[in-house]
Design a protein around this motif. Structure first.
Motif, PDB file in Angstrom:
ATOM      1  N   PRO A   1       0.823  -1.215   0.000  1.00 50.96           N
ATOM      2  CA  PRO A   1       0.000   0.000   0.000  1.00 50.96           C
ATOM      3  C   PRO A   1       0.852   1.258   0.000  1.00 50.96           C
ATOM      4  O   PRO A   1       2.040   1.232   0.360  1.00 50.96           O
ATOM      5  N   ALA A   2       0.241   2.366  -0.384  1.00 56.45           N
ATOM      6  CA  ALA A   2       0.974   3.631  -0.532  1.00 56.45           C
ATOM      7  C   ALA A   2       1.707   4.014   0.748  1.00 56.45           C
ATOM      8  O   ALA A   2       2.821   4.532   0.704  1.00 56.45           O
ATOM      9  N   GLY A   3       1.089   3.760   1.908  1.00 56.78           N
ATOM     10  CA  GLY A   3       1.708   4.158   3.164  1.00 56.78           C
ATOM     11  C   GLY A   3       2.992   3.417   3.482  1.00 56.78           C
ATOM     12  O   GLY A   3       3.810   3.897   4.279  1.00 56.78           O
ATOM     13  N   LEU A   4       3.184   2.242   2.885  1.00 55.52           N
ATOM     14  CA  LEU A   4       4.391   1.452   3.146  1.00 55.52           C
ATOM     15  C   LEU A   4       5.445   1.594   2.057  1.00 55.52           C
ATOM     16  O   LEU A   4       6.588   1.153   2.240  1.00 55.52           O
ATOM     17  N   ARG A   5       5.085   2.186   0.914  1.00 53.38           N
ATOM     18  CA  ARG A   5       6.036   2.254  -0.202  1.00 53.38           C
ATOM     19  C   ARG A   5       7.308   3.028   0.102  1.00 53.38           C
ATOM     20  O   ARG A   5       8.362   2.708  -0.467  1.00 53.38           O
ATOM     21  N   PRO A   6       7.277   4.049   0.974  1.00 53.38           N
ATOM     22  CA  PRO A   6       8.550   4.688   1.310  1.00 53.38           C
ATOM     23  C   PRO A   6       9.516   3.746   2.035  1.00 53.38           C
ATOM     24  O   PRO A   6      10.712   4.016   2.100  1.00 53.38           O
ATOM     25  N   TRP A   7       9.008   2.647   2.570  1.00 54.26           N
ATOM     26  CA  TRP A   7       9.823   1.726   3.353  1.00 54.26           C
ATOM     27  C   TRP A   7      10.087   0.406   2.639  1.00 54.26           C
ATOM     28  O   TRP A   7      11.158  -0.163   2.768  1.00 54.26           O
ATOM     29  N   VAL A   8       9.086  -0.093   1.937  1.00 50.55           N
ATOM     30  CA  VAL A   8       9.095  -1.480   1.464  1.00 50.55           C
ATOM     31  C   VAL A   8       9.023  -1.541  -0.058  1.00 50.55           C
ATOM     32  O   VAL A   8       8.194  -0.875  -0.675  1.00 50.55           O
ATOM     33  N   ALA A   9       9.906  -2.368  -0.649  1.00 54.79           N
ATOM     34  CA  ALA A   9       9.900  -2.548  -2.096  1.00 54.79           C
ATOM     35  C   ALA A   9       9.001  -3.696  -2.523  1.00 54.79           C
ATOM     36  O   ALA A   9       8.484  -3.694  -3.643  1.00 54.79           O
ATOM     37  N   GLY A  10       8.805  -4.679  -1.648  1.00 51.88           N
ATOM     38  CA  GLY A  10       7.963  -5.815  -2.017  1.00 51.88           C
ATOM     39  C   GLY A  10       7.725  -6.738  -0.845  1.00 51.88           C
ATOM     40  O   GLY A  10       8.550  -6.816   0.080  1.00 51.88           O
ATOM     41  N   ILE A  11       6.598  -7.439  -0.854  1.00 51.18           N
ATOM     42  CA  ILE A  11       6.251  -8.416   0.179  1.00 51.18           C
ATOM     43  C   ILE A  11       5.803  -9.696  -0.513  1.00 51.18           C
ATOM     44  O   ILE A  11       4.903  -9.688  -1.354  1.00 51.18           O
ATOM     45  N   ASP A  12       6.440 -10.810  -0.172  1.00 48.20           N
ATOM     46  CA  ASP A  12       6.072 -12.118  -0.698  1.00 48.20           C
ATOM     47  C   ASP A  12       5.705 -13.039   0.458  1.00 48.20           C
ATOM     48  O   ASP A  12       6.314 -12.983   1.531  1.00 48.20           O
ATOM     49  N   VAL A  13       4.742 -13.897   0.221  1.00 46.62           N
ATOM     50  CA  VAL A  13       4.308 -14.862   1.225  1.00 46.62           C
ATOM     51  C   VAL A  13       4.244 -16.234   0.584  1.00 46.62           C
ATOM     52  O   VAL A  13       3.681 -16.393  -0.505  1.00 46.62           O
ATOM     53  N   ALA A  14       4.827 -17.228   1.242  1.00 47.47           N
ATOM     54  CA  ALA A  14       4.733 -18.615   0.786  1.00 47.47           C
ATOM     55  C   ALA A  14       4.167 -19.447   1.920  1.00 47.47           C
ATOM     56  O   ALA A  14       4.681 -19.406   3.043  1.00 47.47           O
ATOM     57  N   THR A  15       3.106 -20.184   1.665  1.00 45.85           N
ATOM     58  CA  THR A  15       2.550 -21.084   2.663  1.00 45.85           C
ATOM     59  C   THR A  15       3.163 -22.463   2.499  1.00 45.85           C
ATOM     60  O   THR A  15       3.738 -22.791   1.458  1.00 45.85           O
TER      61      THR A  15
END
Length: 248
Positions: free
Chosen positions: A7-21
């Motif tokens: 989300p926009a609020g996290l883009r200044p901090w985070v380039a990507g989030i991946d989840v594997a179950t």
């Protein structure tokens, strides 16, 4: 592996989030073993971890093990253990040091185990990474974007030109990168070029070399081999170094 929308609020901090179950990992292992009879699901599926100038926060949800993974300066080929589930958060340049409370210099090619991070709920991180990060970063001031600007300029300029356009000396630029990314500006730029080749997919190698910022195709081939272990054509054709069991 599923990529989540940042989300926009996290883009200044985070380039990507991946989840594997665990279920996804088991399915992928079974699919890969069907395509490659020599490899069984018990051994794991072949994975190429490509060079990356980012620092990554990784939570192995099945073990509740939280680690920071520093920049990766060479490709690693391993067999991913079947059933392992994880949340992987790729930080933007310079942001990991704000979470760690220390510069990330010296973390290249290292894994830093963490018991916890202040303000970060591990149970919530496993269940809802976006909400967990949003809560942990809500009260933090937005980080400086100077390193982002430096990285953007460096992609198309020399170190000297980048420093000049930022209005700082080359020594200060070097400190900015090593403290914020754990890499020198030169090493950061070399990894960025290799990643550009990987992202380009198919096409004429000479054109890909030019668009990625190499002098010529032979320059690209030599650099790619140093970082990936094989030339780009071999990598694209699937002729890659043998995978070994993951020990990290």
């Amino acid at each position: 592996m599923t990529s989540l929308l940042v989300p926009a609020g996290l883009r200044p901090w985070v380039a990507g989030i991946d989840v594997a179950t665990a279920e996804e990992a088991a399915e992928e292992a079974a699919e890969d073993s069907a395509e490659s009879p020599a490899e069984s699901p018990a051994e794991g599926r072949p994975v190429a971890d490509v060079p990356d100038h980012a620092t990554t926060l990784l939570l192995r949800t099945d073990e509740r093990a939280l680690v920071f993974m520093g920049p990766r300066t060479r490709a690693a080929y391993h067999l991913a253990p079947p059933g392992r589930s994880c949340v992987r958060i790729r930080m933007r340049p310079g942001r990991a040091q704000a979470l760690l409370g220390r510069p990330v210099s010296g973390l290249a090619d290292r894994v830093l185990p963490l018991g916890e991070l202040p303000g970060l709920d591990l149970d919530l991180l496993a269940a809802d990474p976006v909400a967990a990060l949003g809560a942990a970063l809500a009260d933090r001031p937005e980080p400086s974007r100077r390193l982002d600007e430096a990285a953007r300029l460096l992609a198309g300029s020399t170190i000297g030109e980048t420093a000049s356009r930022l209005g700082i000396g080359e020594r200060r630029l070097h400190v900015l990168f090593t403290d914020g990314t754990g890499l020198s500006p030169k090493h950061f730029a070399r990894i960025e070029r290799v990643r550009a080749v990987l992202a380009a997919g198919t096409g004429r190698w000479a054109d890909i070399a030019a668009s990625a910022g190499y002098y010529d195709q032979s320059h690209m081939t030599g650099e790619f081999r140093r970082f990936m272990g094989v030339p780009p054509a071999a990598f694209a054709a699937g002729a890659r170094p043998a995978a070994t069991p993951c020990t990290a």
